[in-house]
Structure formats: C-alpha cells, structure tokens
Scaffold this motif. Structure first.
Motif, short mmCIF file in Angstrom:
data_model
loop_
_atom_site.label_atom_id
_atom_site.label_comp_id
_atom_site.label_asym_id
_atom_site.label_seq_id
_atom_site.Cartn_x
_atom_site.Cartn_y
_atom_site.Cartn_z
N GLY A 1 0.77 -1.24 0.00
CA GLY A 1 0.00 0.00 0.00
C GLY A 1 0.80 1.28 0.00
O GLY A 1 0.23 2.35 0.08
N ALA B 1 -4.77 -0.19 -2.43
CA ALA B 1 -4.97 -0.72 -1.08
C ALA B 1 -6.41 -0.54 -0.64
O ALA B 1 -7.00 -1.40 0.02
CB ALA B 1 -4.02 -0.03 -0.11
N LYS B 2 -6.98 0.59 -1.03
CA LYS B 2 -8.33 0.89 -0.56
C LYS B 2 -9.38 0.00 -1.24
O LYS B 2 -10.41 -0.30 -0.65
CB LYS B 2 -8.62 2.37 -0.84
N ASP C 1 -9.87 -2.85 0.71
CA ASP C 1 -10.74 -2.59 1.87
C ASP C 1 -12.22 -2.77 1.49
O ASP C 1 -13.03 -3.19 2.32
CB ASP C 1 -10.50 -1.18 2.43
N TYR D 1 -1.12 -6.05 5.04
CA TYR D 1 -0.65 -4.81 4.43
C TYR D 1 0.87 -4.76 4.43
O TYR D 1 1.51 -5.10 5.43
CB TYR D 1 -1.19 -3.61 5.18
N ASP E 1 3.48 -2.00 4.11
CA ASP E 1 3.43 -0.54 4.12
C ASP E 1 4.82 0.10 4.08
O ASP E 1 5.82 -0.52 4.42
CB ASP E 1 2.69 -0.07 5.38
N SER E 2 4.82 1.32 3.64
CA SER E 2 6.00 2.17 3.68
C SER E 2 5.51 3.56 3.26
O SER E 2 4.30 3.76 3.18
CB SER E 2 7.07 1.64 2.72
N ALA F 1 9.67 -5.56 7.43
CA ALA F 1 9.07 -6.07 8.68
C ALA F 1 7.62 -6.48 8.44
O ALA F 1 7.15 -7.51 8.93
CB ALA F 1 9.15 -5.00 9.76
N ASP F 2 6.92 -5.67 7.66
CA ASP F 2 5.53 -6.02 7.32
C ASP F 2 5.50 -7.33 6.53
O ASP F 2 4.60 -8.16 6.71
CB ASP F 2 4.88 -4.92 6.47
N GLU G 1 5.97 -10.24 8.78
CA GLU G 1 4.74 -10.48 9.54
C GLU G 1 3.69 -11.14 8.65
O GLU G 1 2.99 -12.07 9.06
CB GLU G 1 4.22 -9.15 10.08
#
Lengths: 462, 377
Positions: A164, A171-172, A175, A187, A189-190, A212-213, A216
C-alpha cells in the motif's frame, strides 16, 4: 469446440486441449466466454499479434492458463491470494511454489479477458456499481479486479497481500473487498517520502518498515492458509524471480536492434511475465522467453524487421495492456517504441545489495526502480534511460486517473524537454479501459508527433 | 471588542506581521494541514508555522491544470494554484514547506512545489497503519524534521522550550475541546461555520493570540444559548479548507446546523494532548500518530469510521453529510461502505457530496442538502 482455435493461437497443443477440456469448459462457462467471444479473440489475435511465432502464442497461453486455474481454484482445493503493485514478486512465487494461486489479479484479467477477448467492460461496469463509480475517476486496473470479484467470475481471496505504500487506491479497493466479503488483508506498508534529491539513495527506514511487514505477512499467511513458508521456499521464490528477470535480458537487447525485429504488441504480455509473475510464469516463463528470444534472433539474422531502419525511436513507460490496436496504431504511424523503459535498466540499478534477508532485498529491488522510489527518482531514471538509448522522442501513454505511477506527467514533460531537448508527447489514455480512449481517438496526435520526429531526424541528418 | 472580532483584527494584520518577522530573520514554515505536522517543534525553534489551507475557490484549481493532472484531489491541486496566483501572501512568504506524506495527493503537492517553485520542501512519511514500527517510522521522520529546523533557524531546540510550547499547544487544544463540547447542547452557542472559521484561524494566527481569544470566547459562550437547529448535522470527509464554507452556508440555509465535524485535513484535531512526561519527541509521536484517529487513507480505515459513528451519537446528530474533495480516492471508496456501518451503529443516513470548488456546484448541492435535511427530520 468453439474455443479450440483460439486456444491454439494461445499455444495450446491439441492433446492438451483434449486433456483439459472439462476444466476449460467449466472455466469458460463461469467466465461467460462463448463462441462469439472466441471468434472475436481469434480475429483479434490474428490481426494484431505475430501468431506465427510460437513464443508469442505460448506467452498468451501462460496468462490464459493462470486465469483458468484461478477460476477453478476453489473447487480444486487451491487457496487464492491476490496481491498488487509493486508485487512482492519473490513472496508471490513462493506462495505459488507452496501450492497457492497467487498473482496480481488486475494483470491476469487485463491480459486475458481484456487483451485476448476484449471483454473487460462488464467487469468495469460491475465495479462502478460497487464503490468506484465513474465520477470518482477510479483506476481501471482496480476496477477490473473489483468487478471480477463482485461478479463472481474469480474467487473471493483467502488472503490479500496489499502493498500500500505506492498506490492508495489499490490498497483501498482491497478494503472494499474486505467490507463485502471479510477477506483478511496483510498490508505491506512504507511511505513515498524520499526527498527530491535523494535518488538513487534508498532510505533504510523505507526498507525496514516494508520488510518487517512482509515478515509479519509471511507468518500470518502460514496461519490463514495453513501452509508452511519455510526459509527454503522463500529463497526459492526469490531465486525464481531473479532468474525470470535475467532470462528476459537477451530479448531486450534484441528488441533494441534496428530494424526492430518485433512489435511491442507481441512483447506486451512478456513484460508482465517478469514484472507480475504467477504460477505459469514460474512453470513455463523461462522456457517461453527462451523460445521467443530464439525466434527474434532468427529474424535478426535474416535482417527481418517490423519497421524500417531509421524509424524515429520513441521511449515509453507503459503501453496499453488490454488494447493491442493502440500500440499497433502508434507503430503504424512510424514510431519505433523502445520500452517500457523500466526493463531497459540503467547500470546504477545493478548495484550490490547491502541487505541479506529475502524480504529486505525484495523491497530494495522495488525501490531501485525510480517509479517506486520517488517522482524525482523516476524522472532521473527516465532521463538517464533516454540518454542511454539515444531516443528521438518520448511518449507518455498515461493511465487515466492514476494517482501513483504516472501522476506527474507535466513535470516529466517539462524536465525531459529541457534536459534532453527531445519532444515529449503526453497522451491521456487508459491502459485497461477502452470505453473512453481508442486507437482512432489518439491517432491524429500520434501521427502529428511522428511527423515532427521524422522532420527533426531528417534535419539532423542534413 | 468580542473575542471573534479580536481574532479577525489580528488576522487582518497577520500577513504584515509575518512579513516583518521574515525581515527580522525569522523563518516562516508552511505546512500541509493534515494534522501530522508537530507545530510545537517549529515554535520551539523560534520559527513561525503557517498552515497552507486555503480552498473553496475555483481559480487556483483551474490554474493548477498547467502544473498537475486533474486526477489529484481539488485541495491538492489548489495548493500549487495559490502559489502561482500570488494572491495569498502566506503562500509567498514561506521559507520551507513541510509535507507529511500521507497519501498520493500530499506527495503531489510536495512534488509540484519542489519542481515549480524555489521553496525548499521537507517531507517525512506517515505510515498507513498503527503499530509500533509505524509509530517508530513517524518518530524518525519528526526527528529529522527537528534537525532540519535547527539547521534552518540556527537555533537548538531546547527541551525546556519545547515543554513550554507543548503546554501552550495543549492549552489551545483544551480550549477548542471545551468550546466544541458546548455544541452538545440542544441550542449550541456557536454555529458550525463559526467553529470552523475559528479552527481555521488557529492555523494562521499567532499561537498566544489564539489561546487568548479562545479563553475569552469560552467565557463569552458559557451559559449562552443559540438557535435550536432544525436538524443536527455531523459533517465529515477529506478536507475542510479555509474559505470553503459553501457547505456550511447551504446547511444553515435549511435551518440545520453542523454540530460536529471530523476531517482529515484543514480542521485542527484537538481531542488529544501531548503528554510530556516521557521523552518529548516520543510524546509528540504518540499524540500526532498514535492517539490521533486515523485518516481515510489508513488501511483499514475502520477506526475513523467507528469514531465518526461515536461522534454522531455523542453530539446527537440527526444525519451525516460526507463532504469530500473530488477525486480523493480513499474517501470515495470509504463512502461506499460507510453508510452501512453508520446505519448499523447509529441508524442515521448519510449524504455524500464531492466538491471541485466550482461555483456551479452550488445549485445541485443546495437541492441535495435541502432534500437530505427534509428527509432526516
């Protein structure tokens, strides 16, 4: 069967069609692809593509096989994970290696339902009824994805890997899918917060957060999908992705030659094999790229080209994904399209990595492309690419309503004209949606641009 | 002279004051008003923060067409328009533009200013999820901003000064909250429009003057009763720009009033305080990133949507008007599934309006607002 000919034009063997018939029947029924659609596809493929080349046929087949697998995935017990742009390509391929269908749905649809069958409009219209009405100027990539899911022609995902940081809208849209179907989203992210003069420096903070995302997400995917994402499988995904990227290099070098040995129309589906790879890219991508490379080499040896030597060389960032008529019209206007430039990487992108993990290297790889780094990075990369390729002009074929990858056309045009002294044409168009823009509506501007470049070239020679 | 008049008087001379401050060597820091700019840092560095939040006029939007594609939201496009029009001194006086990069539209503002103007642009990122590492990312960003300010102003930001400024800004927030809560009354003592104007003024005016005005205004409003609105409206959306009061006017014309507003951009967020009992930078990050209810571009944005429902209940709203800038994609998409959430949690209906700051919108907007107000009560 009504689809036999079109499948053959997409590289399917007779025996394969026979063997796969029950699956194809089921998938085409769900996709509402009928005899009329197949006739249209057949005419289209023959008219626009070099279907005499096996590599071209097989490449189209890769995308079609990915679509058929996707449509049948649920009943065949396969989990489905969709992702977006920039795709975490290594991770996506790892998931495919683990038996999951994972890919960038937008492109799977654009290159099949759009490019082959010219039937994206019903999907776009469905999306317009579900949160992306025309007045919102939503991106047709995301609309195709949303429309296909709400129409039920492709499965609701078991999980979504949503990168995203680059495109908010992408990304939205996930949703919306989550609101409608409850699909779990991971997600990635950055932030696009690099300073104007920071390129090509890759900020560690951006890599760290995204990686890291991703780590995860890998753990969450294991629990959501019930699969094991071992270190080996993650590295294998990444390795396969790098091999795919490398396999296309020779083809790029050949495509640069004059007379140009192959049309951009034929190359269009190939670029996506390496930028948004799926399961069949993994299985057959390298082989098919090898086949086409050999076929192009043969043309080069024979001195055959699709346009005259000395035709003005015009850089481009993107071509119409779903409408080959547009690219064909540009080439017929007398322009040698060089690109998409992202594949003709300037040397600075081949720096050694300072990272060691697959996740970090994956992010770093994305951010080494100017477009995912910053507007200025994209601009500098494009200018350097134009210099390297000694181009006569540049054509920004833009994606209507894109807020992410092609938003600053006016900045690019001004800077490139000033820095390079070459004419730059901005064409407001659409890579997926053919309702508002067509080859004919763009022809006058393209032909005028081609005339201008020819005159400049002649004047230079004189 | 009443508090509001005093504020107006101050604002009338504000640009002259800024010019003088600049001539005396003070740095003027412009910023995009998305609520992620920790103005405490700028004030503690002895600089003057000024929010660039003008909007509501079509001319800057038209002007922006030569600099930005039309697919960016109206407010983002207007920001480069105001700069090139040279009619608003605030857009000409700034030494540094700070853009907390929240989404593609804000990034476009930064790009346009970087490329087309000689103003230096400083960006830091605002991640799109709330967790420890995102907060850490934001904290890193504001630490870089602190360093930038120190080098720009030549003044070291001392903790004692920063603490003092945090107290001042917290006081401003408390006063805004106190005044805002008065709108829970059946007869709100201040109209939605006046509250928005007051809030907008706080982005431009001198901080001490604002606090002083808010104190006086709070005292003036205590015990006062205004008109009972025909309907109580909660106004929410992407951006409420300074000068963009058309929607307030249209609502007020029907006899209804805005009793609460929740916007990502343009309205100062006053519900949360900086708690300076820990490391001050961490305290700022905690307030600006973690505590603040996220904007529509967060993923997922459910926290904000639930929060809007909560506000609607607390302020006894009769309906929600979703007012956003045209082409603000994240808000467009949330506006698709929010009505169901709203209905489920509050039973209320929602009207969506998207503006391109065009005068010709007024007629259709009026019809829609009137119909909505008729329908809800």
């Amino acid at each position: 069967m009504y689809y036999t000919e079109v499948l053959k034009l997409c590289g399917f063997e007779d025996a394969e069609i026979e063997r796969e018939r029950p699956r194809i029947d089921k998938a085409f029924e769900r996709l509402a692809i009928d005899a009329e659609d197949c006739q249209r596809a057949e005419d289209r493929l023959r008219k626009y593509f070099s279907v005499e080349l096996l590599g071209v046929r097989r490449c189209l087949g890769i995308w079609l096989k990915d679509l058929i697998d996707l449509v049948l995935s649920k009943e065949e017990g396969k989990k489905v994970v969709y992702t977006g742009v920039p795709p975490p390509a290594g991770l996506a391929l790892s998931l495919n290696l683990a038996g999951v269908w994972c890919g960038v749905l937008d492109y799977t649809l654009g290159l099949t339902i759009g490019l082959i069958f010219n039937k994206l409009t019903p999907l776009l219209e469905a999306a317009e009824e579900h949160g992306t009405p025309p007045e919102t100027a939503s991106c047709s990539f995301h609309q195709a994805r949303l429309g296909a899911i709400v129409k039920g022609i492709v499965p609701v995902p078991d999980a979504v890997l949503s990168p995203g940081f680059f495109c908010d809208q992408s990304a939205k849209v996930w949703d919306i899918i989550q609101a409608l179907y409850g699909s779990p989203i991971m997600y990635l992210d950055s932030c696009m917060d690099s300073a104007w003069d920071e390129w090509p420096e890759i900020p560690h903070r951006r890599v760290r957060l995204y990686a890291a995302d991703m780590r995860e997400a890998e753990e969450e995917l294991e629990s959501v999908l019930g699969i094991e994402m071992s270190e080996e499988i993650l590295m294998a995904g990444w390795r396969n992705f790098m091999e795919l990227r490398l396999s296309v290099q020779r083809m790029i070098e050949l495509a640069k030659l004059e007379p140009k040995p192959i049309s951009q129309v034929d190359l269009n589906p190939f670029w996506r094999l390496v930028s948004v790879p799926g399961n069949w890219s993994l299985k057959e991508g390298k082989e098919v790229i090898g086949i086409l490379t050999a076929e192009i080499e043969k043309r080069v040896e024979e001195g055959k080209g699709v346009m005259e030597k000395g035709t003005p060389r015009v850089g481009l960032y993107a071509v119409a994904v779903s409408d080959p008529a547009v690219t064909r019209m540009i080439e017929e206007s007398g322009l040698n399209l060089v690109g998409p430039l992202a594949y003709y990487l300037p040397p600075l992108q081949r720096m050694e990595s300072r990272y060691t993990t697959a996740e970090e290297q994956s992010v770093e790889g994305s951010l080494r492309r100017g477009v995912f780094h910053s507007t200025s990075g994209f601009l500098i990369e494009t200018i350097e690419g134009c210099k390297m390729l000694d181009l006569d002009g540049f054509l920004w074929f833009s994606q209507k309503a894109c807020r992410a990858s092609m938003p600053q056309m006016l900045i690019y045009k001004k800077a490139m004209e000033e820095e390079l002294g070459i004419p730059v044409l901005v064409l407001e168009a659409d890579l997926f949606d053919t309702r508002s823009y067509s080859a004919e509506s763009l022809r006058t501007r393209v032909e005028t641009f081609a005339d201008l470049l020819r005159e400049r070239k002649a004047a230079k020679r004189a | 002279m009443g508090a509001m008049e005093r504020l107006s008087e101050h604002l009338r001379g504000r640009m002259v004051d800024l010019r003088k401050a600049k001539d005396e060597g003070k740095k003027i820091i412009g910023y995009t008003p998305g609520g992620y700019f920790p103005e405490e840092l700028a004030l503690a560095a002895g600089a003057v923060p000024v929010g660039l939040l003008r909007g509501g006029e079509h001319e800057p939007v038209l002007m922006a067409g030569a600099y930005m594609p039309r697919w960016f939201d109206t407010f983002a496009r207007a920001q480069i328009g105001y700069r090139v029009l040279k009619e608003d001194a605030a857009y000409q006086l700034i030494d540094l533009l700070v853009v907390p990069v929240t989404n593609n539209h804000m990034r476009a503002i930064a790009d346009a200013w970087d490329f087309y103007t000689d103003v230096e642009v400083f960006r830091f990122g605002v991640p799109h999820r709330k967790n420890d590492r995102s907060c850490e990312y934001y904290l890193d960003g504001i630490k870089s901003f602190r360093e930038k300010l120190e080098s720009l102003t030549g003044a070291k930001i001392e903790d004692s000064k920063l603490r003092e400024i945090i107290d001042l800004c917290n006081k401003e927030r408390s006063l805004f909250e106190e005044i805002s809560l008065m709108r829970k009354s059946d007869r709100p003592p201040i109209s939605g429009r006046d509250f928005a104007r007051l809030n907008h003024a706080s982005f431009i005016a001198d901080k001490k003057v604002v606090v002083n005005v808010l104190e006086s205004l709070r005292d003036e409003l205590k015990g006062k009763e205004g008109k009972k609105p025909r309907s109580r409206i909660l106004l929410t959306g992407s951006t409420m720009a300074f000068g963009d009061y058309k929607i307030y006017d249209l609502i007020e014309e029907t006899g209804a009033d805005v009793v609460m507003e929740e916007f990502a951009e343009g309205i100062r967020h006053y519900w949360w305080r900086v708690e300076p009992d820990t490391d001050l930078m961490s305290a700022l990050a905690d307030r600006y990133f973690r505590k603040r209810v996220c904007a529509g571009w967060f993923r997922p944005g459910r926290e904000r949507l639930d929060y809007v429902c909560q506000l609607a209940k607390e302020f006894k709203a009769d309906g929600v008007i979703w007012y956003q800038c045209m082409y603000h994609d994240c808000y467009d998409m949330e506006s698709y599934y929010f009505p169901n959430i709203l209905k489920e949690q509050t039973g209320l209906s929602m009207l969506k309006i998207a503006t391109d700051y065009d005068a010709s919108e007024t007629g259709p907007f009026r019809t829609r607002v009137e119909t909505f107000v008729e329908t809800i009560k």
